[in-house]
Design a protein around this motif. Structure first.
Motif, PDB file in Angstrom:
ATOM      1  N   PRO A   1       8.140  11.818  -5.957  1.00  0.00           N
ATOM      2  CA  PRO A   1       9.528  11.373  -6.091  1.00  0.00           C
ATOM      3  C   PRO A   1       9.698  10.567  -7.383  1.00  0.00           C
ATOM      4  CG  PRO A   1       8.595  10.715  -3.966  1.00  0.00           C
ATOM      5  CD  PRO A   1       7.463  11.212  -4.799  1.00  0.00           C
ATOM      6  N   TYR A   2      10.912  10.576  -7.913  1.00  0.00           N
ATOM      7  CA  TYR A   2      11.202   9.879  -9.169  1.00  0.00           C
ATOM      8  C   TYR A   2      12.327   8.864  -8.965  1.00  0.00           C
ATOM      9  CZ  TYR A   2      13.558   9.059 -13.617  1.00  0.00           C
ATOM     10  OH  TYR A   2      14.176   8.459 -14.688  1.00  0.00           O
ATOM     11  N   LEU A   3      12.142   7.659  -9.480  1.00  0.00           N
ATOM     12  CA  LEU A   3      13.212   6.654  -9.440  1.00  0.00           C
ATOM     13  C   LEU A   3      13.470   6.089 -10.837  1.00  0.00           C
ATOM     14  CD1 LEU A   3      15.185   4.940  -7.719  1.00  0.00           C
ATOM     15  CD2 LEU A   3      13.356   3.250  -7.461  1.00  0.00           C
TER      16      LEU A   3
ATOM     17  N   MET B   1       0.843  -1.212   0.000  1.00  0.00           N
ATOM     18  CA  MET B   1       0.000   0.000   0.000  1.00  0.00           C
ATOM     19  C   MET B   1       0.872   1.254   0.000  1.00  0.00           C
ATOM     20  SD  MET B   1      -3.190  -0.166  -0.221  1.00  0.00           S
ATOM     21  CE  MET B   1      -4.198   1.036   0.638  1.00  0.00           C
ATOM     22  N   THR B   2       0.570   2.172  -0.887  1.00  0.00           N
ATOM     23  CA  THR B   2       1.294   3.444  -0.879  1.00  0.00           C
ATOM     24  C   THR B   2       0.289   4.551  -0.600  1.00  0.00           C
ATOM     25  OG1 THR B   2       0.961   3.854  -3.219  1.00  0.00           O
ATOM     26  CG2 THR B   2       2.900   2.590  -2.631  1.00  0.00           C
ATOM     27  N   ARG B   3       0.811   5.668  -0.080  1.00  0.00           N
ATOM     28  CA  ARG B   3      -0.086   6.779   0.286  1.00  0.00           C
ATOM     29  C   ARG B   3      -0.317   7.764  -0.840  1.00  0.00           C
ATOM     30  NH1 ARG B   3       2.951   8.003   5.394  1.00  0.00           N
ATOM     31  NH2 ARG B   3       2.915   5.922   6.239  1.00  0.00           N
ATOM     32  N   GLY B   4       0.452   7.619  -1.905  1.00  0.00           N
ATOM     33  CA  GLY B   4       0.257   8.497  -3.062  1.00  0.00           C
ATOM     34  C   GLY B   4       0.188   7.628  -4.302  1.00  0.00           C
ATOM     35  N   PRO B   5      -0.075   8.222  -5.460  1.00  0.00           N
ATOM     36  CA  PRO B   5      -0.187   7.406  -6.672  1.00  0.00           C
ATOM     37  C   PRO B   5       1.167   6.896  -7.158  1.00  0.00           C
ATOM     38  CG  PRO B   5      -0.346   9.720  -7.234  1.00  0.00           C
ATOM     39  CD  PRO B   5      -0.284   9.649  -5.733  1.00  0.00           C
ATOM     40  N   VAL B   6       1.147   5.726  -7.803  1.00  0.00           N
ATOM     41  CA  VAL B   6       2.346   5.213  -8.463  1.00  0.00           C
ATOM     42  C   VAL B   6       2.124   5.320  -9.962  1.00  0.00           C
ATOM     43  CG1 VAL B   6       3.741   3.161  -8.925  1.00  0.00           C
ATOM     44  CG2 VAL B   6       2.980   3.652  -6.593  1.00  0.00           C
TER      45      VAL B   6
ATOM     46  N   ALA C   1       5.068   7.565  -6.251  1.00  0.00           N
ATOM     47  CA  ALA C   1       6.284   7.853  -7.022  1.00  0.00           C
ATOM     48  C   ALA C   1       6.047   7.644  -8.508  1.00  0.00           C
ATOM     49  CB  ALA C   1       7.428   6.929  -6.572  1.00  0.00           C
ATOM     50  N   VAL C   2       6.950   8.186  -9.284  1.00  0.00           N
ATOM     51  CA  VAL C   2       7.052   7.856 -10.704  1.00  0.00           C
ATOM     52  C   VAL C   2       8.303   6.995 -10.841  1.00  0.00           C
ATOM     53  CG1 VAL C   2       7.337   8.762 -13.038  1.00  0.00           C
ATOM     54  CG2 VAL C   2       6.014  10.077 -11.357  1.00  0.00           C
TER      55      VAL C   2
ATOM     56  N   GLN D   1      12.388  -1.144  -4.696  1.00  0.00           N
ATOM     57  CA  GLN D   1      11.536  -0.343  -5.586  1.00  0.00           C
ATOM     58  C   GLN D   1      10.176  -0.063  -4.949  1.00  0.00           C
ATOM     59  OE1 GLN D   1      12.259  -1.600  -9.992  1.00  0.00           O
ATOM     60  NE2 GLN D   1      13.037  -3.285  -8.761  1.00  0.00           N
ATOM     61  N   ARG D   2       9.622  -1.078  -4.296  1.00  0.00           N
ATOM     62  CA  ARG D   2       8.306  -0.872  -3.666  1.00  0.00           C
ATOM     63  C   ARG D   2       8.404   0.098  -2.496  1.00  0.00           C
ATOM     64  NH1 ARG D   2       6.124  -7.061  -4.346  1.00  0.00           N
ATOM     65  NH2 ARG D   2       5.665  -6.831  -6.564  1.00  0.00           N
ATOM     66  N   ASN D   3       9.471  -0.047  -1.707  1.00  0.00           N
ATOM     67  CA  ASN D   3       9.629   0.845  -0.555  1.00  0.00           C
ATOM     68  C   ASN D   3       9.798   2.302  -0.976  1.00  0.00           C
ATOM     69  OD1 ASN D   3       9.394  -1.208   1.257  1.00  0.00           O
ATOM     70  ND2 ASN D   3      11.604  -1.568   1.410  1.00  0.00           N
ATOM     71  N   PHE D   4      10.388   2.491  -2.147  1.00  0.00           N
ATOM     72  CA  PHE D   4      10.634   3.857  -2.617  1.00  0.00           C
ATOM     73  C   PHE D   4       9.327   4.648  -2.702  1.00  0.00           C
ATOM     74  CE2 PHE D   4      11.104   7.116  -5.881  1.00  0.00           C
ATOM     75  CZ  PHE D   4      12.274   7.744  -5.474  1.00  0.00           C
ATOM     76  N   ALA D   5       8.239   3.953  -3.031  1.00  0.00           N
ATOM     77  CA  ALA D   5       6.972   4.650  -3.259  1.00  0.00           C
ATOM     78  C   ALA D   5       6.083   4.695  -2.021  1.00  0.00           C
ATOM     79  CB  ALA D   5       6.225   3.963  -4.401  1.00  0.00           C
ATOM     80  N   VAL D   6       6.535   4.057  -0.929  1.00  0.00           N
ATOM     81  CA  VAL D   6       5.639   3.870   0.219  1.00  0.00           C
ATOM     82  C   VAL D   6       5.101   5.183   0.800  1.00  0.00           C
ATOM     83  CG1 VAL D   6       5.675   3.225   2.665  1.00  0.00           C
ATOM     84  CG2 VAL D   6       6.286   1.570   0.949  1.00  0.00           C
ATOM     85  N   GLU D   7       5.974   6.148   0.982  1.00  0.00           N
ATOM     86  CA  GLU D   7       5.528   7.338   1.715  1.00  0.00           C
ATOM     87  C   GLU D   7       4.619   8.246   0.922  1.00  0.00           C
ATOM     88  OE1 GLU D   7       8.390   9.510   3.853  1.00  0.00           O
ATOM     89  OE2 GLU D   7       9.040   7.728   4.961  1.00  0.00           O
ATOM     90  N   ARG D   8       5.020   8.522  -0.329  1.00  0.00           N
ATOM     91  CA  ARG D   8       4.286   9.558  -1.073  1.00  0.00           C
ATOM     92  C   ARG D   8       3.816   9.127  -2.444  1.00  0.00           C
ATOM     93  NH1 ARG D   8       8.730  13.748  -1.613  1.00  0.00           N
ATOM     94  NH2 ARG D   8       7.170  14.774  -2.877  1.00  0.00           N
TER      95      ARG D   8
END
Ligand code: DC
Length: 209
Positions: A31-33, A1-6, A111-112, A102-109
């Protein structure tokens, strides 16, 4: 689950996905990865550790030890890094070890993320997915221009042959999600591609097409 869109952006090399992804992230405040950098950093680490990035043990150990600061190193581009990245990317245990990163990168907000398997393997439930592509000839021309801008003289036909070899090498891990919008940038400049991508992304995020 992420708190912002992926936002998942996949496609072959030199199709323009990195530039697009960076601009979409800036426009949406996400954020961008660049996930290619993960494979590049793991390839470099494996080279340092054991000398052979195709060795699954060395490569998996390097993937498990990957930290965000490793993506900042200055030697992640160029032919040696390209080859090492491709070698580690072909190892399933490396891909598995990089999943959580990669999944953790998007957790907080949210990500793209751009890569090859973001919309299929990493975030199959992403609300917005783009598959960015362009003809082989056009991608080779863009790469050739990039080299020229850096003062490197290259033969266009050679660049195209290398691009084709790269497509073949990357093919096993390159996946187009069934629900991705295909954006062919062959005849689009960066501005037009961005406008088109933003229309699709906004439509997807706000319940449209
Ligand atoms: O996009 P790039 O050229 O920086 O990618 C480097 C290598 O990593 C390339 O061989 C493709 C591979 N890659 C991958 O297998 N999966 C990703 N999500 C991103 C890159």
């Amino acid at each position: 689950m992420t708190r912002g869109p992926v936002i998942a952006i996949d496609g072959p090399a030199a199709a323009g996905k990195g530039t697009l992804a960076r601009r979409i992230a800036a426009a949406l405040g996400l954020p961008y990865l660049d996930t290619g950098l993960l494979y590049r950093a793991v390839g470099r680490k494996a080279l340092e550790a054991g000398g052979n990035p195709a060795d699954p043990r060395a490569a998996e150990a390097a993937a498990r030890a990957l930290r965000p600061e490793h993506l900042e190193r200055g030697d992640l581009r160029g032919p040696v890094a390209d080859a090492a990245a491709a070698a580690v990317a072909a190892i399933p245990a490396v891909r598995a070890a990089l999943l959580d990163f990669q999944r953790n990168f998007a957790v907080e907000r949210g990500a793209v993320l751009d890569g090859r398997d973001i919309g299929t393997v990493i975030f199959p439930d992403a609300p917005a997915k783009l598959y960015v592509t362009a003809s082989l000839t056009e991608r080779a021309r863009r790469r050739w221009q990039e080299l020229r801008a850096k003062g490197i003289t290259a033969d266009l036909a050679t660049v195209e042959a290398e691009m084709q070899a790269r497509d073949t090498r990357d093919a096993p891990n390159m996946r187009q999600a069934a629900d991705a919008v295909v954006l062919d940038t062959t005849a689009l400049d960066a501005e037009a591609a961005f406008a088109c991508a933003m229309r699709h992304v906004r439509a997807r995020l706000h319940g449209g097409a």
